[in-house]
Motif scaffolding. Sequence first.
Motif, PDB file in Angstrom:
ATOM      1  N   PHE A   1       0.862  -1.189   0.000  1.00  9.74           N
ATOM      2  CA  PHE A   1       0.000   0.000   0.000  1.00  9.74           C
ATOM      3  C   PHE A   1       0.897   1.237   0.000  1.00  9.74           C
ATOM      4  O   PHE A   1       1.813   1.355   0.796  1.00  9.74           O
ATOM      5  CB  PHE A   1      -0.890   0.005   1.245  1.00  9.74           C
TER       6      PHE A   1
ATOM      7  N   CYS B   1      -6.052   8.286  -0.446  1.00 13.50           N
ATOM      8  CA  CYS B   1      -6.959   7.269   0.106  1.00 13.50           C
ATOM      9  C   CYS B   1      -8.242   7.927   0.597  1.00 13.50           C
ATOM     10  O   CYS B   1      -8.201   8.917   1.333  1.00 13.50           O
ATOM     11  CB  CYS B   1      -6.284   6.527   1.260  1.00 13.50           C
TER      12      CYS B   1
ATOM     13  N   CYS C   1     -12.449   4.339   2.281  1.00 15.18           N
ATOM     14  CA  CYS C   1     -13.714   3.645   2.057  1.00 15.18           C
ATOM     15  C   CYS C   1     -13.726   2.264   2.718  1.00 15.18           C
ATOM     16  O   CYS C   1     -14.774   1.637   2.835  1.00 15.18           O
ATOM     17  CB  CYS C   1     -13.957   3.490   0.556  1.00 15.18           C
ATOM     18  N   ASP C   2     -12.534   1.765   3.068  1.00 17.13           N
ATOM     19  CA  ASP C   2     -12.365   0.451   3.720  1.00 17.13           C
ATOM     20  C   ASP C   2     -12.805  -0.726   2.847  1.00 17.13           C
ATOM     21  O   ASP C   2     -13.039  -1.823   3.353  1.00 17.13           O
ATOM     22  CB  ASP C   2     -13.134   0.397   5.057  1.00 17.13           C
TER      23      ASP C   2
ATOM     24  N   CYS D   1     -10.971  -2.232   0.736  1.00 16.10           N
ATOM     25  CA  CYS D   1      -9.879  -3.205   0.729  1.00 16.10           C
ATOM     26  C   CYS D   1      -9.961  -4.115   1.961  1.00 16.10           C
ATOM     27  O   CYS D   1      -9.653  -5.304   1.881  1.00 16.10           O
ATOM     28  CB  CYS D   1      -8.531  -2.495   0.685  1.00 16.10           C
TER      29      CYS D   1
ATOM     30  N   ARG E   1      -3.234  -1.513   4.730  1.00 13.59           N
ATOM     31  CA  ARG E   1      -2.664  -0.169   4.875  1.00 13.59           C
ATOM     32  C   ARG E   1      -1.763  -0.074   6.101  1.00 13.59           C
ATOM     33  O   ARG E   1      -0.904   0.786   6.177  1.00 13.59           O
ATOM     34  CB  ARG E   1      -3.794   0.867   4.976  1.00 13.59           C
TER      35      ARG E   1
ATOM     36  N   CYS F   1      -9.497  -1.850  -4.405  1.00 14.71           N
ATOM     37  CA  CYS F   1      -9.074  -0.448  -4.464  1.00 14.71           C
ATOM     38  C   CYS F   1      -9.099   0.072  -5.896  1.00 14.71           C
ATOM     39  O   CYS F   1      -9.561   1.195  -6.148  1.00 14.71           O
ATOM     40  CB  CYS F   1      -7.675  -0.298  -3.869  1.00 14.71           C
TER      41      CYS F   1
HETATM   42  S1  SF4 Z   1      -9.850   0.536  -1.036  1.00 12.30           S
HETATM   43 FE1  SF4 Z   1      -8.597   0.806   0.787  1.00 12.30          FE
HETATM   44  S2  SF4 Z   1      -6.715   1.780   0.047  1.00 12.30           S
HETATM   45 FE2  SF4 Z   1      -8.227   1.987  -1.583  1.00 12.30          FE
HETATM   46  S3  SF4 Z   1      -9.156   3.949  -1.218  1.00 12.30           S
HETATM   47 FE3  SF4 Z   1     -10.443   2.491  -0.157  1.00 12.30          FE
HETATM   48  S4  SF4 Z   1      -9.598   2.412   1.915  1.00 12.30           S
HETATM   49 FE4  SF4 Z   1      -8.067   3.462   0.645  1.00 12.30          FE
END
Ligand code: SF4
Length: 446
Positions: free
Chosen positions: A221, A228, A231-232, A234, A245, A263
Amino acid sequence: MATAQKISKNTPPRVTLPGTKFHRVRKTIQSICVTIFILLPLFDVMRVDLVRQRFYFFGAELWISEFSIIFLTMMFLWILIAAMAMIYGRFYCGYLCPQMIFSEAANAIEKGIARVVNRKLTDISPRARRSLTLGVLFVILLPASVFFSFVFVSFFIPPADLFHRLLSFDIRTAGGLVGASVTLLTFLDFAFLRQRFCTAICPYGYLQNMLADRHTLQVFFQDDSGKCIHCDKCVRACPMGIDIRKSSHQLECTHCAECIDACSGVLGRMGRQTLIHYAWGDAGRNEAAERRWYRRIGFRDGKRIAVLVLLTLYATGLAIVINMRQPVMVRIMPNRITLYTKGPDGLIHNTFRLVASNRGKTDARVTLSLADLPAAQIVGVQDGITLKPGDALQREFDVTAADTAVAPGVNHLRILVHVDPGQKDQSLAETFIAPMESAAPAVKQN
Ligand code: SF4
Ligand code: SF4
């Protein structure tokens, strides 16, 4: 449109290709792996056959007595796996491991059942829906466990034999008990353990982390410019339930790349590149070296190239050794407890033991003849012997000669071994012992 992401001096070389869907790649590779896993033991491509004490390896049938070749083959497979862990990190876990493949399949089946049950049965309690989901899941997992246990145990017991035990519900013999135990463990694993096995039990996960170094492939990451959006996605996509992360070196991470897809999916819709990538370790980028194809496929330092050379030499040597081995093994040993005997006809007898085994797949005929001692003759196996595939025998035979036709004491001769069909003739140097002229008849008489 995707914007080019700024690459800092310390950005590791990225392996992720724009638009790559690792999930699809992974599922394709996993399907191929499952097919190979099923076919390997069923077609005798690879099996440590405990019943017949054989090791089948890509067409070669090695006997347990050929322990050195079996050991060298096992060592090769271990070195190969270790080298793969050093270069490609936990690629095996994410893409090839049967435990991971079946765990993910069980997860997907459970999710699918839950989706249908929750949609169709809205008038029963969530607890009842959960129980029903698990009930249906277990009904599906039971035959699947029997089938995959069958395949797994076939790596050790011939499938025809195993099938017979399965049909007769054999849980009395060792083979039947092993099959039943593996089925139960497989069911419990699919039903309850799944990916927890990887972090709680599997030693290979720990081993791979120990073998990794600063050039090993990893999931990385990187967000130098604060893109970033938290959004969580991942985290929710991760089958191991971790947040990449926090670190690229988490023990639970199997490098499956589901977080990369997640992501790139969410940021791709905003015209940005993924913040999670496959990368070759934590090393800085070397633009000049990146253009070299062997660095792009992971051979990024002398250690890796040395391992590749070693593996190539090892594989070549092993292939030569396996190809050079003769399917029919013949050994001849003289009986030197009784040096010689003298028959009533005056002939001198020297006794030898013939040990022969046919490790090939067709009948073989072994015939013996003598050279360098014209007066001597073979008695006992003079007409040759026929060995069926898998036969192993020991037989005594005599070499005889008139005492007047040989020198007193030690006479040298060769026993020629001819094997039909086509195997290189062997010429074995032996001795024929005759009484010394002056010797008292201290030897056993027939
Ligand atoms: S998927 Fe994970 S790394 Fe990508 S933007 Fe969302 S929180 Fe950030
Ligand atoms: S962090 Fe990413 S690569 Fe690691 S296990 Fe989770 S989804 Fe797979």
